[in-house]
Design an enzyme around this catalytic site. Structure first.
Site, PDB file in Angstrom:
ATOM      1  N   SER A  78      -9.408   5.070  -4.949  1.00  0.00           N
ATOM      2  CA  SER A  78      -8.180   4.525  -5.724  1.00  0.00           C
ATOM      3  C   SER A  78      -7.318   3.764  -4.403  1.00  0.00           C
ATOM      4  O   SER A  78      -6.380   3.024  -5.220  1.00  0.00           O
ATOM      5  CB  SER A  78      -7.526   5.462  -6.716  1.00  0.00           C
ATOM      6  OG  SER A  78      -6.909   6.647  -5.740  1.00  0.00           O
ATOM      7  N   CYS A  86       0.633   3.284   3.569  1.00  0.00           N
ATOM      8  CA  CYS A  86       0.996   2.838   4.718  1.00  0.00           C
ATOM      9  C   CYS A  86       2.132   3.276   5.175  1.00  0.00           C
ATOM     10  O   CYS A  86       3.002   3.595   4.373  1.00  0.00           O
ATOM     11  CB  CYS A  86       1.192   1.235   4.760  1.00  0.00           C
ATOM     12  SG  CYS A  86      -0.610   0.374   4.864  1.00  0.00           S
ATOM     13  N   HIS A 108      -8.365   7.376   3.879  1.00  0.00           N
ATOM     14  CA  HIS A 108      -7.767   8.689   3.784  1.00  0.00           C
ATOM     15  C   HIS A 108      -8.915   9.679   3.068  1.00  0.00           C
ATOM     16  O   HIS A 108      -9.934   9.156   2.616  1.00  0.00           O
ATOM     17  CB  HIS A 108      -6.575   8.623   2.852  1.00  0.00           C
ATOM     18  CG  HIS A 108      -7.078   8.161   1.524  1.00  0.00           C
ATOM     19  ND1 HIS A 108      -7.064   6.874   1.007  1.00  0.00           N
ATOM     20  CD2 HIS A 108      -6.887   8.875   0.222  1.00  0.00           C
ATOM     21  CE1 HIS A 108      -7.677   6.899  -0.411  1.00  0.00           C
ATOM     22  NE2 HIS A 108      -7.193   8.180  -0.752  1.00  0.00           N
ATOM     23  N   HIS A 118      -6.732   2.222   2.003  1.00  0.00           N
ATOM     24  CA  HIS A 118      -6.069   2.792   3.116  1.00  0.00           C
ATOM     25  C   HIS A 118      -7.023   4.132   3.408  1.00  0.00           C
ATOM     26  O   HIS A 118      -6.949   4.902   2.785  1.00  0.00           O
ATOM     27  CB  HIS A 118      -4.619   3.252   3.054  1.00  0.00           C
ATOM     28  CG  HIS A 118      -4.119   3.234   4.357  1.00  0.00           C
ATOM     29  ND1 HIS A 118      -3.205   2.540   4.944  1.00  0.00           N
ATOM     30  CD2 HIS A 118      -4.453   4.273   5.251  1.00  0.00           C
ATOM     31  CE1 HIS A 118      -2.788   3.094   6.129  1.00  0.00           C
ATOM     32  NE2 HIS A 118      -3.531   4.173   6.401  1.00  0.00           N
ATOM     33  N   GLN A 122      -9.138  13.595   1.315  1.00  0.00           N
ATOM     34  CA  GLN A 122      -8.436  14.473   0.404  1.00  0.00           C
ATOM     35  C   GLN A 122      -9.181  15.944   0.780  1.00  0.00           C
ATOM     36  O   GLN A 122      -9.995  16.198   1.277  1.00  0.00           O
ATOM     37  CB  GLN A 122      -8.752  14.440  -1.070  1.00  0.00           C
ATOM     38  CG  GLN A 122      -8.310  13.159  -1.432  1.00  0.00           C
ATOM     39  CD  GLN A 122      -8.213  13.003  -2.859  1.00  0.00           C
ATOM     40  OE1 GLN A 122      -7.682  13.822  -3.582  1.00  0.00           O
ATOM     41  NE2 GLN A 122      -9.022  11.525  -3.505  1.00  0.00           N
ATOM     42  N   CYS A 164       0.796  -1.164  -0.009  1.00  0.00           N
ATOM     43  CA  CYS A 164       0.002  -0.114   0.088  1.00  0.00           C
ATOM     44  C   CYS A 164       0.874   1.251   0.077  1.00  0.00           C
ATOM     45  O   CYS A 164       1.582   1.277   1.035  1.00  0.00           O
ATOM     46  CB  CYS A 164      -0.991   0.076   0.998  1.00  0.00           C
ATOM     47  SG  CYS A 164      -1.879   1.522   1.692  1.00  0.00           S
ATOM     48  N   ASN A 192     -13.761   9.681  -0.247  1.00  0.00           N
ATOM     49  CA  ASN A 192     -14.260   8.813  -0.957  1.00  0.00           C
ATOM     50  C   ASN A 192     -13.989   7.372  -0.207  1.00  0.00           C
ATOM     51  O   ASN A 192     -12.842   6.957  -0.197  1.00  0.00           O
ATOM     52  CB  ASN A 192     -13.506   8.669  -2.426  1.00  0.00           C
ATOM     53  CG  ASN A 192     -14.314   9.960  -3.072  1.00  0.00           C
ATOM     54  OD1 ASN A 192     -15.258  10.396  -3.015  1.00  0.00           O
ATOM     55  ND2 ASN A 192     -13.378  10.416  -3.979  1.00  0.00           N
ATOM     56  N   HIS A 220      -4.204   0.334   8.132  1.00  0.00           N
ATOM     57  CA  HIS A 220      -4.583  -0.098   6.727  1.00  0.00           C
ATOM     58  C   HIS A 220      -6.169  -0.237   6.835  1.00  0.00           C
ATOM     59  O   HIS A 220      -6.772  -0.076   5.903  1.00  0.00           O
ATOM     60  CB  HIS A 220      -4.056  -0.957   6.266  1.00  0.00           C
ATOM     61  CG  HIS A 220      -4.045  -1.235   4.763  1.00  0.00           C
ATOM     62  ND1 HIS A 220      -3.740  -0.558   3.539  1.00  0.00           N
ATOM     63  CD2 HIS A 220      -4.934  -2.190   3.984  1.00  0.00           C
ATOM     64  CE1 HIS A 220      -4.225  -0.824   2.528  1.00  0.00           C
ATOM     65  NE2 HIS A 220      -4.674  -1.751   2.621  1.00  0.00           N
TER      66      HIS A 220
HETATM   67  O1  G1P Z   1      -8.188  10.926  -6.100  1.00  0.00           O
HETATM   68  P1  G1P Z   1      -8.652   9.760  -6.333  1.00  0.00           P
HETATM   69  O2  G1P Z   1      -8.914   8.822  -5.100  1.00  0.00           O
HETATM   70  O3  G1P Z   1      -7.334   8.980  -7.112  1.00  0.00           O
HETATM   71  O4  G1P Z   1      -9.887   9.584  -7.319  1.00  0.00           O
HETATM   72  C1  G1P Z   1     -10.989   9.774  -6.849  1.00  0.00           C
HETATM   73  O5  G1P Z   1     -11.431  11.036  -6.345  1.00  0.00           O
HETATM   74  C2  G1P Z   1     -11.584  12.186  -7.218  1.00  0.00           C
HETATM   75  C3  G1P Z   1     -11.988  13.249  -6.666  1.00  0.00           C
HETATM   76  O6  G1P Z   1     -13.480  13.051  -5.962  1.00  0.00           O
HETATM   77  C4  G1P Z   1     -12.204  11.827  -8.342  1.00  0.00           C
HETATM   78  O7  G1P Z   1     -11.922  12.858  -9.382  1.00  0.00           O
HETATM   79  C5  G1P Z   1     -11.668  10.284  -9.142  1.00  0.00           C
HETATM   80  O8  G1P Z   1     -12.451  10.207 -10.219  1.00  0.00           O
HETATM   81  C6  G1P Z   1     -11.862   9.353  -8.004  1.00  0.00           C
HETATM   82  O9  G1P Z   1     -11.546   8.031  -8.538  1.00  0.00           O
END
Ligand code: G1P
Ligand code: G1P
Lengths: 373, 373
Positions: free
Chosen positions: A185, A55, A190, A188, A192, A52, A177, A137
């Site tokens: 993606s 991690c 997290h 783990h 943003q 990962c 997300n 994780h």
């Molecule tokens: O930033 P990550 O986790 O790679 O990507 C994820 O979140 C983003 C922000 O919502 C989106 O634009 C991506 O389509 C989604 O896969």
């Protein structure tokens, strides 16, 4: 003014049909994809995964950086950011190439003015950071304890203060997300933080609605709404001294919730230590109830809406709140699709917000993994 | 006025934070789920599936009805409709129960007026029909021939005329969800028609934008836009005498396209026989190019926007067009997720609309299955 190549820089474009905006980050196509193809919600994850890139002590996506052996939360700049700080600031109206083409056409006297009315775009500057919730994780907010989530709240606040101090940053969107079903993606846990030069569309719509409401009623829309829901009760999920979690009257996603501050606060930075802990408490309880609905890791996108950091007064048009948008409808794998009719005409839901609230109220605040063993 | 139980009838509710609407169809939770869990795009389907409730001569979902042994298109009323014709017409403002609760609270002098400003809902009446494109279980528009698609166009038109003749129907949304990734609950190629008493949110936003543009410029927004794109060329995918397919300047989905009538026509019923055939032609070509992008069955939601059938003049605020919203980004299985940031802040895309158009222009209009064998 310099010619601007859309393929090189983040920008946003306007949709004249619906009067809405879309952000375009062409350089981002290069980012790696570690998202699973569904079905990740039932398996047991290890506390540490040597492969990962989030991690502790592992090497990151791209391979150039190495994570420290962190023990609480950990923040780093996104290796594949959607927006960048160093981007040149062009003023753009129509691409030079199209203007040239257009001018060479005889019978198009006002083609340029048409282009000016219909093709609008602007540069987007900003910064993207990743916030790892903890070294573990395998622990989502649903299973973390209040103090661990409090560390996340404090980290968001610290980063928020740092980012908002930058002159060109006017809005900071914090979000998570959760689950591969929500495009996460990396499993783990997290979230943003995208700090931006402009206030993006959704918060900006909320701002104008709240402003309009204040102008008409001399009161805050969300203060009024919380008062209404607290008295009615039908859509309340849970609450503490500082926050209430409810299924909004206008919820789109089957189990969508809104977490609203009971006091009229603008953003995360306005929370006192007790309120910070209450935020951690309500987030844990909501996330835990979600996991208990289908006894599985409940996917969602969560986001925090608060006052812009644009130096303007926002006492009357902002009120701190969090949205949770979870896709599941019938089971741990069957989600609600917002597709054909929803995209072309109007979002559509099946169960009522009142039914969803009742179901969530019926779920325990002790995680099913704790009670099942 | 009679009390109205939200749990019993389709209705729509207003979101005061974003000034948008959501439709709620609580009775629909009972519909069966035959959608696959992904991965359906690569397998070969049989021409006839004895277990499919849309194939000729088979019994339908619910088990009560039987399909005829149809040989071209086939239309029937949705067995689990989101909206119903026979629904009672209540006028609703706030549910009686909440009003009672609210009135009993002492310090809430204007709680009722708050409820009136924030909780808005209205009844939705309508009819839902399913349109099977052909008896063939395995042929999507990408592989059907023009005459087979022409039969679909003619069926839509016939049904449109019949539905719009009903006094209470004011808008008809025609759409297709293709592929399990787009929530299609049965792989047999089919689309839907939802005929409604009210103009739903998305067409209604387009109507006001086009109306505003006409008031400012005395010209149709989409006529102007088509002129602009035809001269520029960078976003055009393909065209014939009557229609142009392009990636709009403001596209959200990676390979989103807009198919616009070159003539200023209001809706499907305004097409002459040549234009009907040209519509079939452009749909076949777009669908075929899509399948060729990743040499797989390309999922999408497709929808037709045209003039409402509300008896009002719409010459200046409507122009027939189709939207294609396909989710794929990188491969036959990796889609673009419009999640966290997109839901909370603003839709975000990676490749530019110009790059997407170039890629689609590069695809053949002969289906890969034809050339690969
Ligand atoms: O930033 P990550 O986790 O790679 O990507 C994820 O979140 C983003 C922000 O919502 C989106 O634009 C991506 O389509 C989604 O896969
Ligand atoms: O009507 P279907 O194919 O069963 O269902 C599909 O299309 C509908 C209309 O876009 C959506 O509301 C559903 O979520 C989707 O699964």
């Amino acid at each position: 003014s310099q010619s601007f190549d859309f393929a090189d820089y983040s920008h946003r474009r306007w949709n004249p049909l619906t009067d809405s905006w879309v952000m375009c980050s062409p350089h981002r196509s290069k980012r790696p994809w570690h998202g699973e193809q569904g079905g990740d919600s039932l398996g047991q994850k290890p506390a540490y995964d040597p492969t990962c890139y989030l991690c502790p002590s592992n090497s990151r996506a791209g391979g150039k950086e190495m994570n420290p052996s962190y023990t609480s939360t950990f923040v780093f700049p996104n290796d594949f950011p959607a927006v960048q700080e160093t981007q040149p600031v062009y003023s753009w109206s129509i691409p030079a190439t199209s203007t040239d083409n257009l001018q060479s056409v005889a019978n198009t006297e006002n083609m340029q003015s048409i282009a000016h009315s219909l093709l609008k775009a602007e540069i987007v500057r900003g910064q993207c950071r990743v916030v790892c919730f903890s070294p573990r994780h395998d622990l989502t907010m649903a299973e973390m304890d209040i103090d661990e989530i409090l560390a996340v709240v404090k980290t968001w606040t610290r980063e928020y203060i740092e980012l908002s101090a930058k002159e060109y940053i006017n809005y900071i969107q914090i979000f998570e997300n959760k689950g591969s079903m929500m495009g996460c993606s990396n499993p783990h846990p997290h979230g943003q933080m995208w700090a931006l030069g402009d206030i993006p569309q959704e918060p900006s719509r909320e701002l104008s609605s709240m402003k309009k409401y204040y102008e008409e009623h001399s009161r805050c829309l969300l203060c009024d709404y919380v008062a209404l829901e607290t008295r009615d009760g039908a859509r309340i999920v849970c609450e503490n001294d500082s926050f209430v979690c409810l299924v909004p009257f206008w919820a789109v996603w089957p189990f969508e919730t809104l977490v609203v501050s009971k006091h009229h606060l603008g953003s995360l930075v306005d929370l006192n230590p007790v309120q910070q802990k209450d935020l951690a408490d309500v987030m844990r309880r909501v996330a835990c109830r979600y996991d208990n609905v289908f006894e599985s890791s409940f996917p969602y996108s969560m986001g925090i809406h608060g006052a812009p950091c644009d130096g303007q007064p926002h006492a009357n048009d902002c009120h701190l709140h969090l949205h949770f948008y979870p896709p599941l409808l019938r089971s741990a794998t069957i989600k609600k699709f917002l597709v054909g009719f929803e995209m072309m005409a109007e979002p559509q839901r099946d169960l009522t917000p009142e039914q969803a609230a009742e179901r969530l109220r019926g779920c325990s605040e002790i995680h099913y993994k704790m009670t099942n063993t």
